[in-house]
Design a protein around this motif. Sequence first.
Motif, PDB file in Angstrom:
ATOM      1  N   ARG A  62       0.827  -1.211   0.000  1.00 59.16           N
ATOM      2  CA  ARG A  62       0.000   0.000   0.000  1.00 59.16           C
ATOM      3  C   ARG A  62       0.859   1.257   0.000  1.00 59.16           C
ATOM      4  N   SER A  97       1.918   4.763 -10.256  1.00 51.78           N
ATOM      5  CA  SER A  97       1.570   3.425  -9.793  1.00 51.78           C
ATOM      6  C   SER A  97       2.852   2.641  -9.614  1.00 51.78           C
ATOM      7  N   LYS A 104     -13.197  -5.087 -10.353  1.00 54.06           N
ATOM      8  CA  LYS A 104     -12.330  -4.704 -11.471  1.00 54.06           C
ATOM      9  C   LYS A 104     -12.950  -5.094 -12.812  1.00 54.06           C
ATOM     10  N   HIS A 133      -9.166   1.622 -11.834  1.00 50.82           N
ATOM     11  CA  HIS A 133      -8.886   2.019 -10.458  1.00 50.82           C
ATOM     12  C   HIS A 133      -8.068   0.950  -9.754  1.00 50.82           C
ATOM     13  N   SER A 134      -7.323   1.394  -8.763  1.00 51.75           N
ATOM     14  CA  SER A 134      -6.486   0.469  -8.014  1.00 51.75           C
ATOM     15  C   SER A 134      -7.322  -0.375  -7.059  1.00 51.75           C
ATOM     16  N   ASN A 148      -6.819  -0.641  -3.893  1.00 53.31           N
ATOM     17  CA  ASN A 148      -7.068   0.137  -2.686  1.00 53.31           C
ATOM     18  C   ASN A 148      -8.337   0.965  -2.814  1.00 53.31           C
TER      19      ASN A 148
END
Length: 636
Positions: A94, A113, A191, A199-200, A202
């Motif tokens: 993270r 990223s 996803k 988007h990630s 997290n």
Amino acid sequence: MITTHHRHHLPVLRFPISTTTITTTISFTCHRPPPISASSSHHSHSQQEHEDKILRTHNAKSTSIFLQTSSTSQTPNGYEKAEILKLLDLSMARNRTPQFPGSIYVQSPADISVESSLPAIKTVFNGEIEDSDYDYEVIMRALEIRREVTLEIFKEAMRKGKFGITYSTNLASRLFPQFIDYVMIRAASMKQLPEFANHSFNFRAKTCLEDSNVVPLIRWLKHNGLSYPQIGKLICNSKGNIESIRSTAEWLKSIHVNGRYIGVALLRGGEKVLERNVEELDEILWVLEKNGVKREWMGYIVSRCPELLTFSMEEFKTYIDFYFDMGMNEKDFGTMVFDFPKVIGFYSLEEMNQKVAYLKEFGLSNEDVGRLLAFRPQLMGCSIEERWKPLVKYLYYLGISRDGMRRILTVKPMVFCFDLETNIVQKVQFFRDIGVQEKGIASMLVRFPALLTYSLHKKIRPVVIFLLTKAGVSQTNIGKVIGLGPELLGCSISKKLDLNVKYFLSLGIDLKTLGEMIADFPMLLRYNIDILRPKYRYLRRTMVRPLNDLIEFPRFFSYSLEERIIPRHKILMDNRVNFKLRYMLSSTDDEFHQRVEAAVQRRLMFESGISNNLESDSSTDESSDDGFNDMDIDVF
């Protein structure tokens, strides 16, 4: 920005989750590209030889790591297993921490990223690897890392909700892995949706937590007195359907289940209660109300026995019919459920039938058992093997017959709910120690079963000490007093016994004499002074009897003034004879009239001067053993 419309398309997943499901969900993390061709392999080998010739000398540690990756012990794709696990840790971390210059894998806080500064995790698996322990270990390591990331995201959400670090950590440990896996798998599946494709993980995990409103729910549960282990268990029981907790809790509040009992009801009700809708819960309460349970009692009953909300309607009606088949009416059923809510949903029907059959062995009918349970439903909570059978065996050892046990059961059924060793045995031993005989113990328990419900140290022992020190009862007579009058042990010392002792002492009776009177008639101290005073006044003023007559016959106070003392005294006055109090009051009406007639005849003969006949009658009386020789007949 994620709109509400997009969030409605989120897939709803429920746990428990198998390892296979989790492995499948995150398998995209360890994606394997197609096998490398022979030419590519040859090019990589040539490049490796070139790198071996030009060594980086400015950083020995980096060089060492680089050489390790180039050793002959590499896997077919050029990476060791330790190196692959390190890449997994770095790629899914993270918070990326900056590395010193010259590191092999540089991470900068300015990176958009992790893929921008790390070799793509896909390149690690540049060769086809067969399923093996090696492959499984890598996937499970990826799973563990993703769990840790999800756990940290949850803790961060708790901290933003103004929860302490310690509380957040403790609660997270209770939610791991069930609820954490639910969030992780749901975030991974998001996803596949177009709005979350870029988007990630997290971001998706945070969105999942926000949509569930789990943090506000935790605060609400904590406000209602639930501890973090209870909150964690409750959230896990919901299987991801957090909204069911809130809706069920609101329903509980609507029937006046308040405070910590809301959480207790949700926990003890388990998953079945959370799966029920409001209409099904209302139907259960409607059936109870129809059978005598008042509406205002529902909150109390559900708080004490939330298990009744888990039964189907057929099972619930079977429980109700079980009690009505024993002759119980709606009023008795309603009060029984209110007194002990567990009778309706806590025990199995098989166990309840066994207990009813055991109670019938004492000679009780089906209707008698129904009345007994309506009066003391706590009996249904007692174990036959651990509570009833040892008690019955002990009572039999004391000399109490089955009829005596039936009286104890019907008069004071709570005795069958007490622990034998810590309650009953200690009291019986105390009675032995103060001098009560074995037969006296059995008779006093049958006569006054409530004796076994009193506290030994707060009730029984203080009364015994009071009788010995304040009431004049001797150590020799205390066992006799308790054996003849066990009801004294149920009297209040300050409100009853002490007041009566002071009253008798005020009449001129000394303490030692009062102790002998109590030994002769222990119930003397149980009468109210308002009842004693008019009887004593009539004895002294109207009957003109000395105090010694009362000392000789303290049972005088046990007879009714209006129905026994005054009528018989008038008969004696009308016939101009006088008896001792014992013979005046203790005999039946027929015996009393016979004695009065005999005394009148003797008075007439005495008045006529026929002394010889009187003496003859006297000798006859002495030999007849009918008590006339002790009556102390007075002639007016």
